[in-house]
Write an enzyme that holds these catalytic residues in place. Structure first.
Site, PDB file in Angstrom:
ATOM      1  N   GLU A  46      35.927  17.723 -24.333  1.00  0.00           N
ATOM      2  CA  GLU A  46      36.018  19.137 -24.701  1.00  0.00           C
ATOM      3  C   GLU A  46      37.460  19.628 -24.624  1.00  0.00           C
ATOM      4  OE1 GLU A  46      33.877  23.306 -23.184  1.00  0.00           O
ATOM      5  OE2 GLU A  46      33.864  21.518 -21.913  1.00  0.00           O
ATOM      6  N   LYS A 115      30.725  26.079 -29.689  1.00  0.00           N
ATOM      7  CA  LYS A 115      29.987  26.082 -28.419  1.00  0.00           C
ATOM      8  C   LYS A 115      29.136  27.337 -28.306  1.00  0.00           C
ATOM      9  CE  LYS A 115      30.748  25.307 -23.465  1.00  0.00           C
ATOM     10  NZ  LYS A 115      31.761  24.976 -22.438  1.00  0.00           N
ATOM     11  N   TYR A 121      30.669  31.281 -14.235  1.00  0.00           N
ATOM     12  CA  TYR A 121      30.229  31.378 -12.846  1.00  0.00           C
ATOM     13  C   TYR A 121      31.041  30.382 -12.016  1.00  0.00           C
ATOM     14  CZ  TYR A 121      27.705  27.271 -14.534  1.00  0.00           C
ATOM     15  OH  TYR A 121      27.391  26.064 -15.121  1.00  0.00           O
ATOM     16  N   CYS A 170      29.462  20.594 -23.775  1.00  0.00           N
ATOM     17  CA  CYS A 170      29.411  20.761 -22.319  1.00  0.00           C
ATOM     18  C   CYS A 170      28.215  21.580 -21.842  1.00  0.00           C
ATOM     19  CB  CYS A 170      30.716  21.347 -21.813  1.00  0.00           C
ATOM     20  SG  CYS A 170      30.959  21.088 -20.033  1.00  0.00           S
ATOM     21  N   SER A 197      33.514  18.583 -17.422  1.00  0.00           N
ATOM     22  CA  SER A 197      32.733  18.884 -16.221  1.00  0.00           C
ATOM     23  C   SER A 197      33.479  18.360 -14.997  1.00  0.00           C
ATOM     24  CB  SER A 197      31.353  18.220 -16.340  1.00  0.00           C
ATOM     25  OG  SER A 197      30.544  18.540 -15.230  1.00  0.00           O
TER      26      SER A 197
END
Length: 283
Positions: A46, A115, A121, A170, A197
């Site tokens: 990504e 995406k 978060y 992702c 990730s």
């Protein structure tokens, strides 16, 4: 003759954050190596042309211009390579910035996947910079002098192997109904995931379970490619975790201590087709 298989690879090349010319060169070198090794499908991480951890540099036009120039360099290099490559980069459209995966084959951008689900978060702040696919006003874009698909519903058919390729980016895999589930219902038998990730305790196992379970649920091949160790320039650690799975089985995997850039695997498309015929509850 492909005997019903497609040879694929997931690549986490060397990277310099915000150094698009360097990242393009490393991407091209990996594509050339993959082509020499007979790969038909090559997947990169990504935002691999810029680096995922650019932060507020994503709001700077010089970086966005450099990413587009890097994409053009990759297009030139792809002309002599008989493979489909997917690279990640930021793309601007209608005064909004999107996190995208560009599909490249034979000097052409076949389409761009946008995406859909942006993590915002814990350690993720993607909504600070990017818009999601639900904000698209049109599903085409003018890029490199051509009108190409610009959507969250992109499917690519490879007539040579019989693969129908769909794309997650992702976080798309981490939601209750991933885009790849909808791609499967539309005929996709191979899904690629361009990811960034980071590593936390237990996350590697969780990612593996996600990929394996999604490939089992939808009866397709799944190629997961995450950002490499060179992204570990801020408060996050990345490992270059890569997984190739097929119908619930992990074919190959590269974890934290694996120093190789390219992970290879062969996906049995005929098995995927037979499993769908047999397990046809929702297909």
């Amino acid at each position: 003759m492909n005997y019903g298989f497609i040879k694929a690879c997931a690549v986490s090349p060397a990277l310099r954050v915000a150094d698009c010319p360097y990242n393009a060169q490393k991407t091209i070198e990996a594509m050339q190596q993959a082509a020499e090794d007979g790969c038909q499908l090559t997947v990169f991480p990504e935002l691999g042309l810029t680096g995922y951890t650019c932060g507020d540099l994503f709001l700077q036009q010089p970086l966005l211009d450099a990413a587009e120039a890097a994409l053009r360099e990759i297009l030139k290099a792809s002309e002599a390579l008989q493979l489909v490559a997917l690279v990640g980069l930021p793309v601007t459209a209608d005064a909004k910035l999107y996190n995208c995966a560009a599909v490249i084959f034979n000097h052409e951008i076949i389409g761009i996947q946008v995406k859909s689900y942006l993590p915002n978060y814990n350690e993720f702040y993607e909504k600070r910079w990017f818009s999601d696919s639900f904000e698209l006003s049109e599903e085409t874009i003018e890029l490199n002098g051509k009108t190409i698909p610009f959507t969250s519903r992109l499917l690519i058919q490879d007539d040579t192997s019989g693969a129908v390729i769909g794309i997650d980016v992702c976080e798309d895999l981490w939601v209750p109904i991933p885009p790849s589930s909808l791609h499967a219902l539309s005929g996709a038998n191979v899904i690629v995931n361009l990811s960034a990730s980071n590593e936390t305790i237990g996350k590697e196992r969780y990612r593996r379970d996600l990929v394996r379970a999604q490939s089992a649920r939808c009866n397709f091949g799944y190629i997961y490619c995450s950002a490499g160790k060179d992204e570990s320039t801020s408060d996050l650690v990345f490992s270059g975790h890569r997984i190739i799975a097929e119908c619930g089985s992990v074919i190959s995997e590269a974890a934290f201590d694996d120093e190789t850039e390219i992970l290879y695997g062969e996906i049995d498309l005929e098995r995927c087709e037979q499993d769908r015929i047999r397990l046809n509850t929702a297909m």
